[in-house]
Design a protein around this motif. Sequence first.
Motif, PDB file in Angstrom:
ATOM      1  N   ILE A   1       5.311  -9.980   5.176  1.00  0.00           N
ATOM      2  CA  ILE A   1       6.202  -8.961   5.738  1.00  0.00           C
ATOM      3  C   ILE A   1       6.283  -7.751   4.815  1.00  0.00           C
ATOM      4  O   ILE A   1       6.193  -6.601   5.263  1.00  0.00           O
ATOM      5  N   VAL A   2       6.430  -7.989   3.508  1.00  0.00           N
ATOM      6  CA  VAL A   2       6.507  -6.883   2.546  1.00  0.00           C
ATOM      7  C   VAL A   2       5.216  -6.078   2.554  1.00  0.00           C
ATOM      8  O   VAL A   2       5.232  -4.845   2.541  1.00  0.00           O
ATOM      9  N   TRP A   3       4.075  -6.754   2.600  1.00  0.00           N
ATOM     10  CA  TRP A   3       2.790  -6.059   2.648  1.00  0.00           C
ATOM     11  C   TRP A   3       2.682  -5.223   3.921  1.00  0.00           C
ATOM     12  O   TRP A   3       2.233  -4.065   3.883  1.00  0.00           O
ATOM     13  N   SER A   4       3.098  -5.794   5.045  1.00  0.00           N
ATOM     14  CA  SER A   4       3.017  -5.072   6.319  1.00  0.00           C
ATOM     15  C   SER A   4       3.889  -3.822   6.317  1.00  0.00           C
ATOM     16  O   SER A   4       3.457  -2.758   6.779  1.00  0.00           O
TER      17      SER A   4
ATOM     18  N   MET B   1       2.188  -1.185   4.107  1.00  0.00           N
ATOM     19  CA  MET B   1       1.052  -0.559   4.777  1.00  0.00           C
ATOM     20  C   MET B   1       1.511   0.381   5.879  1.00  0.00           C
ATOM     21  O   MET B   1       0.902   1.437   6.091  1.00  0.00           O
ATOM     22  N   LEU B   2       2.578   0.028   6.574  1.00  0.00           N
ATOM     23  CA  LEU B   2       3.108   0.899   7.614  1.00  0.00           C
ATOM     24  C   LEU B   2       3.620   2.207   7.021  1.00  0.00           C
ATOM     25  O   LEU B   2       3.343   3.289   7.546  1.00  0.00           O
ATOM     26  N   VAL B   3       4.324   2.114   5.899  1.00  0.00           N
ATOM     27  CA  VAL B   3       4.841   3.320   5.241  1.00  0.00           C
ATOM     28  C   VAL B   3       3.690   4.191   4.746  1.00  0.00           C
ATOM     29  O   VAL B   3       3.660   5.401   4.969  1.00  0.00           O
ATOM     30  N   MET B   4       2.711   3.571   4.066  1.00  0.00           N
ATOM     31  CA  MET B   4       1.609   4.335   3.505  1.00  0.00           C
ATOM     32  C   MET B   4       0.752   4.978   4.599  1.00  0.00           C
ATOM     33  O   MET B   4       0.491   6.184   4.571  1.00  0.00           O
TER      34      MET B   4
ATOM     35  N   GLY C   1       1.452   5.444   7.757  1.00  0.00           N
ATOM     36  CA  GLY C   1       2.242   6.364   8.576  1.00  0.00           C
ATOM     37  C   GLY C   1       2.418   7.708   7.910  1.00  0.00           C
ATOM     38  O   GLY C   1       2.286   8.758   8.550  1.00  0.00           O
ATOM     39  N   SER C   2       2.710   7.699   6.621  1.00  0.00           N
ATOM     40  CA  SER C   2       2.898   8.973   5.916  1.00  0.00           C
ATOM     41  C   SER C   2       1.589   9.748   5.809  1.00  0.00           C
ATOM     42  O   SER C   2       1.577  10.974   5.954  1.00  0.00           O
ATOM     43  N   LEU C   3       0.473   9.063   5.570  1.00  0.00           N
ATOM     44  CA  LEU C   3      -0.818   9.755   5.534  1.00  0.00           C
ATOM     45  C   LEU C   3      -1.185  10.311   6.913  1.00  0.00           C
ATOM     46  O   LEU C   3      -1.752  11.404   7.018  1.00  0.00           O
ATOM     47  N   HIS C   4      -0.856   9.578   7.949  1.00  0.00           N
ATOM     48  CA  HIS C   4      -1.138  10.045   9.307  1.00  0.00           C
ATOM     49  C   HIS C   4      -0.332  11.300   9.621  1.00  0.00           C
ATOM     50  O   HIS C   4      -0.870  12.287  10.140  1.00  0.00           O
ATOM     51  N   ILE C   5       0.943  11.263   9.301  1.00  0.00           N
ATOM     52  CA  ILE C   5       1.800  12.426   9.556  1.00  0.00           C
ATOM     53  C   ILE C   5       1.333  13.623   8.731  1.00  0.00           C
ATOM     54  O   ILE C   5       1.272  14.748   9.232  1.00  0.00           O
ATOM     55  N   ALA C   6       0.986  13.393   7.470  1.00  0.00           N
ATOM     56  CA  ALA C   6       0.494  14.487   6.627  1.00  0.00           C
ATOM     57  C   ALA C   6      -0.778  15.089   7.219  1.00  0.00           C
ATOM     58  O   ALA C   6      -0.966  16.310   7.213  1.00  0.00           O
ATOM     59  N   GLY C   7      -1.659  14.250   7.742  1.00  0.00           N
ATOM     60  CA  GLY C   7      -2.880  14.748   8.364  1.00  0.00           C
ATOM     61  C   GLY C   7      -2.602  15.564   9.609  1.00  0.00           C
ATOM     62  O   GLY C   7      -3.235  16.584   9.852  1.00  0.00           O
ATOM     63  N   LEU C   8      -1.637  15.116  10.400  1.00  0.00           N
ATOM     64  CA  LEU C   8      -1.271  15.869  11.595  1.00  0.00           C
ATOM     65  C   LEU C   8      -0.670  17.227  11.245  1.00  0.00           C
ATOM     66  O   LEU C   8      -0.801  18.187  12.007  1.00  0.00           O
TER      67      LEU C   8
END
Length: 74
Positions: free
Chosen positions: A31-34, A37-40, A42-49
Motif C-alpha cells: 500500500i505504501v509503495w502504491s 508511485m501514485l504521488v510520483m 501523478g506529479s510528473l504527469h501534471i508537470a508534463g501537462l
Amino acid sequence: MFFSLLIWLIPSLTERKLTKKINTLGIIQAIVWSVGMLVMSGSLHIAGLLGKPIRSAYSTYTGAGQVDTWDKIK
C-alpha cells in the motif's frame, strides 16, 4: 512486483509459513509503495501537462564540466 514475488517465493522455497504479522507488513508495504508511485507519477504527469521539461536533455546538470564531453542531441 518484486516484493510481492519475494513474499511468495521465500516461504515457498524454505517451506515455512508467513506469520500474520509478517503478512500484514507485506500488505502495508504494498500500500505504501502504491501511494508513493501514485504521488510520483501523478506529479510528473501534471508537470508534463503544464509544459515543464522533464527530459535530461533540458538539464544543465548544474554546470558540471563533464557534460560538455557527452554527445549532444541535435
